[in-house]
Design a protein around this motif. Sequence first.
Motif, PDB file in Angstrom:
ATOM      1  N   ILE A 132      -5.581  -4.894   7.300  1.00  0.00           N
ATOM      2  CA  ILE A 132      -5.716  -5.943   6.290  1.00  0.00           C
ATOM      3  C   ILE A 132      -5.995  -5.264   4.957  1.00  0.00           C
ATOM      4  CG2 ILE A 132      -7.077  -7.930   5.533  1.00  0.00           C
ATOM      5  CD1 ILE A 132      -7.620  -8.536   8.491  1.00  0.00           C
ATOM      6  N   VAL A 133      -5.102  -5.464   4.000  1.00  0.00           N
ATOM      7  CA  VAL A 133      -5.229  -4.810   2.700  1.00  0.00           C
ATOM      8  C   VAL A 133      -5.717  -5.766   1.613  1.00  0.00           C
ATOM      9  CG1 VAL A 133      -3.489  -3.075   3.228  1.00  0.00           C
ATOM     10  CG2 VAL A 133      -2.786  -5.236   2.157  1.00  0.00           C
ATOM     11  N   LEU A 134      -5.728  -7.059   1.923  1.00  0.00           N
ATOM     12  CA  LEU A 134      -6.100  -8.041   0.909  1.00  0.00           C
ATOM     13  C   LEU A 134      -6.563  -9.328   1.566  1.00  0.00           C
ATOM     14  CD1 LEU A 134      -6.064  -8.929  -2.157  1.00  0.00           C
ATOM     15  CD2 LEU A 134      -3.729  -9.753  -1.735  1.00  0.00           C
ATOM     16  N   GLU A 151      -2.781  -9.914  -7.612  1.00  0.00           N
ATOM     17  CA  GLU A 151      -3.388  -9.198  -6.483  1.00  0.00           C
ATOM     18  C   GLU A 151      -2.375  -9.014  -5.354  1.00  0.00           C
ATOM     19  OE1 GLU A 151      -6.297  -7.803  -6.208  1.00  0.00           O
ATOM     20  OE2 GLU A 151      -7.595  -8.718  -7.722  1.00  0.00           O
ATOM     21  N   ILE A 152      -1.605 -10.046  -5.076  1.00  0.00           N
ATOM     22  CA  ILE A 152      -0.594  -9.942  -4.019  1.00  0.00           C
ATOM     23  C   ILE A 152       0.470  -8.931  -4.405  1.00  0.00           C
ATOM     24  CG2 ILE A 152       1.222 -11.186  -2.791  1.00  0.00           C
ATOM     25  CD1 ILE A 152      -0.550 -13.667  -2.905  1.00  0.00           C
ATOM     26  N   GLU A 153       0.904  -8.982  -5.648  1.00  0.00           N
ATOM     27  CA  GLU A 153       1.925  -8.035  -6.107  1.00  0.00           C
ATOM     28  C   GLU A 153       1.418  -6.598  -6.016  1.00  0.00           C
ATOM     29  OE1 GLU A 153       4.951  -7.460  -9.922  1.00  0.00           O
ATOM     30  OE2 GLU A 153       3.607  -9.194  -9.815  1.00  0.00           O
ATOM     31  N   ARG A 154       0.158  -6.387  -6.379  1.00  0.00           N
ATOM     32  CA  ARG A 154      -0.417  -5.042  -6.344  1.00  0.00           C
ATOM     33  C   ARG A 154      -0.589  -4.550  -4.910  1.00  0.00           C
ATOM     34  NH1 ARG A 154      -5.228  -2.807  -5.496  1.00  0.00           N
ATOM     35  NH2 ARG A 154      -6.171  -4.855  -5.130  1.00  0.00           N
ATOM     36  N   ALA A 155      -1.055  -5.414  -4.010  1.00  0.00           N
ATOM     37  CA  ALA A 155      -1.313  -5.018  -2.623  1.00  0.00           C
ATOM     38  C   ALA A 155      -0.030  -4.836  -1.821  1.00  0.00           C
ATOM     39  CB  ALA A 155      -2.211  -6.050  -1.937  1.00  0.00           C
ATOM     40  N   PRO A 182       1.747  -6.690   0.421  1.00  0.00           N
ATOM     41  CA  PRO A 182       1.658  -6.868   1.874  1.00  0.00           C
ATOM     42  C   PRO A 182       3.038  -7.047   2.501  1.00  0.00           C
ATOM     43  CG  PRO A 182       1.104  -8.915   0.755  1.00  0.00           C
ATOM     44  CD  PRO A 182       1.254  -7.871  -0.319  1.00  0.00           C
ATOM     45  N   ASP A 183       3.168  -6.587   3.738  1.00  0.00           N
ATOM     46  CA  ASP A 183       4.392  -6.818   4.497  1.00  0.00           C
ATOM     47  C   ASP A 183       4.404  -8.215   5.112  1.00  0.00           C
ATOM     48  OD1 ASP A 183       5.419  -4.072   4.247  1.00  0.00           O
ATOM     49  OD2 ASP A 183       3.701  -3.552   5.522  1.00  0.00           O
ATOM     50  N   VAL A 184       3.203  -8.723   5.387  1.00  0.00           N
ATOM     51  CA  VAL A 184       3.037 -10.026   6.036  1.00  0.00           C
ATOM     52  C   VAL A 184       1.815 -10.705   5.414  1.00  0.00           C
ATOM     53  CG1 VAL A 184       2.563 -11.247   8.200  1.00  0.00           C
ATOM     54  CG2 VAL A 184       3.972  -9.185   8.226  1.00  0.00           C
ATOM     55  N   VAL A 185       1.884 -12.026   5.296  1.00  0.00           N
ATOM     56  CA  VAL A 185       0.737 -12.812   4.842  1.00  0.00           C
ATOM     57  C   VAL A 185       0.396 -13.843   5.901  1.00  0.00           C
ATOM     58  CG1 VAL A 185      -0.155 -14.416   3.109  1.00  0.00           C
ATOM     59  CG2 VAL A 185       1.291 -12.495   2.399  1.00  0.00           C
ATOM     60  N   PRO A 242       0.190  -1.933  17.109  1.00  0.00           N
ATOM     61  CA  PRO A 242       0.911  -0.657  17.025  1.00  0.00           C
ATOM     62  C   PRO A 242       1.790  -0.554  15.780  1.00  0.00           C
ATOM     63  CG  PRO A 242       1.968  -2.114  18.614  1.00  0.00           C
ATOM     64  CD  PRO A 242       0.694  -2.792  18.198  1.00  0.00           C
ATOM     65  N   SER A 243       1.941  -1.636  15.063  1.00  0.00           N
ATOM     66  CA  SER A 243       2.769  -1.615  13.856  1.00  0.00           C
ATOM     67  C   SER A 243       2.001  -0.953  12.712  1.00  0.00           C
ATOM     68  CB  SER A 243       3.153  -3.034  13.447  1.00  0.00           C
ATOM     69  OG  SER A 243       2.014  -3.743  12.973  1.00  0.00           O
ATOM     70  N   ASN A 244       2.702  -0.691  11.635  1.00  0.00           N
ATOM     71  CA  ASN A 244       2.073  -0.140  10.430  1.00  0.00           C
ATOM     72  C   ASN A 244       2.057  -1.166   9.296  1.00  0.00           C
ATOM     73  OD1 ASN A 244       1.514   2.556  11.359  1.00  0.00           O
ATOM     74  ND2 ASN A 244       3.731   2.922  11.309  1.00  0.00           N
ATOM     75  N   LEU A 245       1.941  -2.416   9.659  1.00  0.00           N
ATOM     76  CA  LEU A 245       2.028  -3.486   8.675  1.00  0.00           C
ATOM     77  C   LEU A 245       0.821  -3.528   7.741  1.00  0.00           C
ATOM     78  CD1 LEU A 245       3.320  -6.382  10.970  1.00  0.00           C
ATOM     79  CD2 LEU A 245       4.652  -5.129   9.254  1.00  0.00           C
ATOM     80  N   ARG A 246       1.118  -3.813   6.485  1.00  0.00           N
ATOM     81  CA  ARG A 246       0.079  -4.150   5.516  1.00  0.00           C
ATOM     82  C   ARG A 246      -0.029  -5.677   5.508  1.00  0.00           C
ATOM     83  NH1 ARG A 246      -1.109  -0.416   1.623  1.00  0.00           N
ATOM     84  NH2 ARG A 246      -1.301  -2.016  -0.003  1.00  0.00           N
ATOM     85  N   VAL A 247      -1.226  -6.177   5.803  1.00  0.00           N
ATOM     86  CA  VAL A 247      -1.406  -7.612   6.032  1.00  0.00           C
ATOM     87  C   VAL A 247      -2.367  -8.197   5.011  1.00  0.00           C
ATOM     88  CG1 VAL A 247      -2.132  -9.381   7.690  1.00  0.00           C
ATOM     89  CG2 VAL A 247      -1.004  -7.285   8.504  1.00  0.00           C
ATOM     90  N   ALA A 248      -2.008  -9.332   4.463  1.00  0.00           N
ATOM     91  CA  ALA A 248      -2.924 -10.114   3.636  1.00  0.00           C
ATOM     92  C   ALA A 248      -3.312 -11.367   4.406  1.00  0.00           C
ATOM     93  CB  ALA A 248      -2.278 -10.492   2.312  1.00  0.00           C
ATOM     94  N   VAL A 249      -4.561 -11.792   4.245  1.00  0.00           N
ATOM     95  CA  VAL A 249      -5.052 -13.029   4.861  1.00  0.00           C
ATOM     96  C   VAL A 249      -5.470 -13.960   3.735  1.00  0.00           C
ATOM     97  CG1 VAL A 249      -6.749 -14.076   6.385  1.00  0.00           C
ATOM     98  CG2 VAL A 249      -5.846 -11.806   6.912  1.00  0.00           C
ATOM     99  N   ILE A 250      -4.895 -15.159   3.715  1.00  0.00           N
ATOM    100  CA  ILE A 250      -5.158 -16.097   2.627  1.00  0.00           C
ATOM    101  C   ILE A 250      -5.679 -17.413   3.189  1.00  0.00           C
ATOM    102  CG2 ILE A 250      -4.176 -17.397   0.705  1.00  0.00           C
ATOM    103  CD1 ILE A 250      -2.153 -15.231   0.291  1.00  0.00           C
ATOM    104  N   ALA A 251      -6.848 -17.846   2.696  1.00  0.00           N
ATOM    105  CA  ALA A 251      -7.389 -19.166   3.012  1.00  0.00           C
ATOM    106  C   ALA A 251      -6.879 -20.153   1.978  1.00  0.00           C
ATOM    107  CB  ALA A 251      -8.908 -19.138   3.004  1.00  0.00           C
ATOM    108  N   SER A 252      -6.330 -21.263   2.440  1.00  0.00           N
ATOM    109  CA  SER A 252      -5.754 -22.265   1.557  1.00  0.00           C
ATOM    110  C   SER A 252      -6.589 -23.533   1.615  1.00  0.00           C
ATOM    111  CB  SER A 252      -4.310 -22.560   1.988  1.00  0.00           C
ATOM    112  OG  SER A 252      -3.714 -23.528   1.164  1.00  0.00           O
ATOM    113  N   GLY A 253      -7.037 -23.996   0.424  1.00  0.00           N
ATOM    114  CA  GLY A 253      -7.757 -25.263   0.361  1.00  0.00           C
ATOM    115  C   GLY A 253      -9.173 -25.131  -0.165  1.00  0.00           C
TER     116      GLY A 253
END
Length: 332
Positions: A4-6, A83-87, A89-92, A237-248
């Motif tokens: 998780i990068v963001l 922030e999203i553009e800078r980080a 992420p491969d997946v959100v 096992p993946s090398n994904l950069r992941v962002a987690v976003i709470a909406s609301g």
Amino acid sequence: MARIVLGIGSSHTPLLTITAAEWQHRAAFDYANKELNMSDGRLLTYEQVLAELGPRAKDLISSEMLQSKEKTCSEALDRLADEIERAAPDVVIIVGDDQRELFGPANQPAIAVYHGEKVTMWGKYGAEDSPQWIKNMGKGYLMDAAHELPCASELALELIHGLMKESFDVATCSSVDDPQKAAFGHAYGFIVKRLFRGREIPIVPLLLNTYYPPNVPTSRRCHDLGQAVAKIIESSPSNLRVAVIASGGLSHFVVDEELDHLVLDAIASGDHSALRTIPQGALNSGSSEILNWIVAAGAAMKLPMRWKEYQPLFRTAAGTGVGAAFVAWGND
């Protein structure tokens, strides 16, 4: 290993999709609402709220003040998009609540993960004969047509298998049968439309039932869910950069600044015990979306909070409206 990068928390109120001059249309809903939620669990009419709290916001709803708040919120959303553009992420993973958009009374899971190839939006607000402000809101929510968004189905399946192993009996879905009747709603479309800046970043929708008893998860359970999500991602096992976003969120439709600052201060200080013990009575109606933030906070708890913005968006004299908040977790 994925990581998780963001982390992000963002309000998604309709006020963020229309101009301040149009906020009066949402105020009309408050005047007519017979179940405005107080943070002690009571549900009151507007007249009862006004009698109890007084005209506490009568000097805070001038057109000039509302326009200033609109500008501040727009700048905060721009900053989240940065922030999203800078980080990059491969997946959100978007943690949101479904409000009779995809699910309904016949089937309302407490927690669900979508793992289809495409996420189909519900074009509920796309009718040509709708008022202009409704059409503007629909565009801001990607609910003006049956838009299709890419879904990270492989990571979604990893989350499903992992959550089952972590004793979360999640519901799953992989298709939208008839997007004219039911499909994905505003919690997901707003984030993609406003924060992705046109980039096609695959998403994983995590759907939380925050609104509809009797199967609303507790704050403790939601925090545990966030921690489990982080554990699963870190073991991928993946090398994904992941962002987690709470909406609301935060508090609505009676703005409770004390509750909102409790949440934001706990996030800032890392006081996760405070987040885990927010009473259910404080989390009714719109304020229930704070649970989405608690999931994200649990997932991003290894990341420091970088910044926050908070604006109480009052729209009536009694102080109904939305506690609008914007937060980013991440390393420099």
